[in-house]
Design an enzyme around this catalytic site. Sequence first.
Site, short mmCIF file in Angstrom:
data_model
loop_
_atom_site.label_atom_id
_atom_site.label_comp_id
_atom_site.label_asym_id
_atom_site.label_seq_id
_atom_site.Cartn_x
_atom_site.Cartn_y
_atom_site.Cartn_z
N GLY A 695 0.82 -1.20 0.00
CA GLY A 695 0.00 0.00 0.00
C GLY A 695 0.85 1.24 0.00
O GLY A 695 2.08 1.19 -0.14
N ASP A 819 -11.13 4.28 5.05
CA ASP A 819 -10.59 3.70 3.81
C ASP A 819 -11.17 2.31 3.57
O ASP A 819 -10.45 1.34 3.34
CB ASP A 819 -9.07 3.62 3.90
CG ASP A 819 -8.41 3.43 2.53
OD1 ASP A 819 -9.10 3.69 1.51
OD2 ASP A 819 -7.25 3.02 2.48
#
Length: 998
Positions: A695, A819
């Site tokens: 990520g 998120d």
Amino acid sequence: MNLVSAFASLILFIHQTHSNTYRAALLAFKNKVFEDIQGNMSSWNESVSHCNWLGVSCSHRHVGRVTALDLPNQKLIGTIPPDMGNLTFLRRHIPEEFGRLFRLNTLILHRNELGGEIPQNLSSCVGMRYLCLHYNRLSGRIPDKLRYLVERGLIAFMVIMNDLTGGIPIWFGNGSSLIELWLGDNHLRGRIPAELGSISKLEHLQLGPNNLIGRIPSSIHNLTTLVDLDLNGNNLHGEIPPEIANYFPHLQGLYLSNNRFSGQVPHSLPNATGLEDLTLGFNSFTGNVPVNLGNLRNLKRISFGENQLQAGPDGLSFLTAFTNCTKLKALDFGHNKFTGEIPASIANLTDTFQRFYLGSNQITGNIPPEIEKLNGLQALFLYNNSISGEIPHGIGKLKNLTVLYLWGNKISGTIPSSLGNITHLLELRLESNQLEGDIPPSLGWCRQLLLLILSDNNLNGTIPKEVVGLSSLSIDFGVARNFLTGPLPFEVGNMSQIVVVDLSDNTLTGEIPSTLSQCIMLQNLDMSGNIFEGSILPSLRTLIGLQYVDLSRNRLSGQIPIYFENFTVLEWLNLSFNSLEGEVPREGLFRDTKCISITGNKDLCGGIKEFGLPACKVRNTKKRRKLPKLKASIAVTVSFFIVLACLIVVVYWRRKSTTRPSIALPIEERFPKVSYAKLRQATDEFSPSHLIGQGSHGSVYRGMLDGNQPVAVKVLNLRQKGAFKSFLAECEALRNIRHRNLVNIITVCSSIDFTGAEFKALVYDLMQNGSLEQWLHPSENQLDMPKLSLKQRLGIAIDAASAIEYLHHHCHTNIVHGDLKPSNVLLDHDMVARVGDFGLARFLHGSTNLDASQCQASSSGLKGTIGYVAPEYGLGGTSSLQGDVYSFGILLLEMFTGIKPTDVMFEDEWNLHEFVKIAQSKSLLKILDPSLLFVEYPAGIDRGQINDANTVRFEENVAEIMRIGVLCSMKLPNERLDMTNALSNLVAVKEKFLKHGM
């Protein structure tokens, strides 16, 4: 030469004129397509010859002449214009899925969203041989003009699954060339025309379900070429001719269920030796089952359930004949009047045998021990009979068994521990028997068990924690009316998805465990008739979905919790015959005496006058005046010392730390510390082969901690801006929360690596099945992954919703995840979803009673993932609970459409929300993830594979799920559902889904 030239010009002119006519007809069709979701008709433009348009084929000999229009399953929404009648030379193209019957001359528009009526002008297509319009929304009557197609050689006419009305036209009887006639799943009414009996070449006749009445015309017996005769789901009556099988020597499928047929089962059926499917259920047949049905060697399924059939002089011995059917998969003789014992010879049934229905008869005797030899058996229904004896211990050898219903018999003895060996078991019902002894802890090995009902027996001992702690239990856990003792294990909280818990009328003791509050899906709770004591815990306020609660006939004390006032869906609350005291609440449910019972609690007072309780006594006023003063003095003193301590701590840390703050101490105290060296060893020196995710703020590695604990190690990239802040946010969030559907953090590492650089990592339980992203959008090397079913997707959606709902409404401070997306929804070994990655989590400051849109986050700024970020964030809005709801809505729509919100098809205001919203008024099946449809119906949603009721229920469930996704992803925050409502709506869908056994 001039004459020749003129003639050539004339021919060219004629061809050009015809070509323009075809082009105009096709463009008229395009103009009637209101919506082309997949954009496949974009090639239909002026710059390209219409012969090169998608789905269009032209003649090689005649320029511009259209010979085939093939646009199946294109998700087209619109109507069929009359101009299509100008395509008078439609020819060729056969999809492989239709096999040998569909060779030439076809119009294929099935599996779209075409509405309106079937154009009469189609009769001008004189060369048409196959007309395929099924699975659309066509309405009106079957046009009479289409009889010209029938008379000119139409081979197959398929319009199943539309909304056609009226009767079946008699002119089909003129179609001597018809091989297939599919008219089912419409609203056709009237009688079956006798003229159909003149279609001498007909092989497939499908007329159900509709609203047809009357008897089967005797002329149907002339259809000697019939392979399938499907009349399911009508209102037909009368007797079936005894010689029916002699009329149809090639018959493979006979479907007569869900009608009003009576009389005896035709004894000629064994003569139809090619028969594979025989369904006569849900009628009024009487008499005996033909004893020689075993002659049907190709038989796969036989359904005689829901009739009035009886056993002959030899009882159930006719079952023995089915051992000759080597392809047999299912036998259904449930809900009849059969008597006798189950013969041991059933053990000789083929290994392909999967489903055995004998429920609701009058069967006696024992369950034959030989049943353990049915290796392929998946479902066994012997409920509601008079079976006695014990459950054979060898039943545990049926490793493929998923459903076992033995309830409502006279079975005695103990529950065999060997049942724990059936690890694929989903539903077990043994209630209303004479079983005794303990509940075997080995049932805890059935880790996929959804339903367990053992009520109304003579069981004793305690409730095993291994059983009540099964996280898979999500429908019903019932042990009522036994002789169970001891406390309710704390592991009951593991059943976080359970809907019904019935513990009534036992001798259970102790307090109500606080972990019961984790069963947030609970709707029916019955703990009456036990010896529970203590108070009704404040923690149970989380069970806001309760509809029925019975805590009567116990020894509960303390006050009635006022939070019951806020249980808006609660319909019945029984607290009678306890030792409750104090004032009865007045609002919500307590305003209606028909919804609550509180009798037998002598120390209650107050409440509405209809309860007839005495007024509550006023406490001593002197003491009441002194108490506030004392409290105020204590509060001032404590506040002074707290402020002083805070000042000392602030001064100390300002002097001591001039760099980044250290990780919050509570998380280090809570979890064991782990060194950089140990993590390096666990991940094989952070080998790329162990990399499982990457990520913006770091990488995730698979590892084995201490040699035996599989873990996921998230290593922060501290050179990336915001990584350290993300690390602190995640630590802070994870030390404050704990939920079954959130990732479980094991420990953290805050150290330096071997180069002396700062190193920070988080260590989690390894999620064996990766992320939801991998399942929805597998990479090239993951294409062989199994596809998620509707049931699995719904379960994952509920898990994710449970996690977010917990963060929003059940933490000390409301938390915004920030998120939510498929890559942050992880799946454990049981496919239970867990939400992870709290790097963007935000704690909201303010009262939990405020509307979410009014709460301000502790940190602002547009953060998250494109496509999942709420629109208001782009306009400077701060993090909010409703922002998470938007992300969840998009996630839900993506799960069931298989389309990413960042797909190239979405531009400007056109997004996944709008895409689904527009399709809501149409058939949502057209926008579903194709892999989902394949899993549910591998052979397609066609008649003969499933019944109409299942199709409708499937569509209804999908429509409700999509509706929830659309409401969650509305553009304006105040128009969105909150997570509590979203979760309860999804649970309602799941309950409906499971109720119908889908």
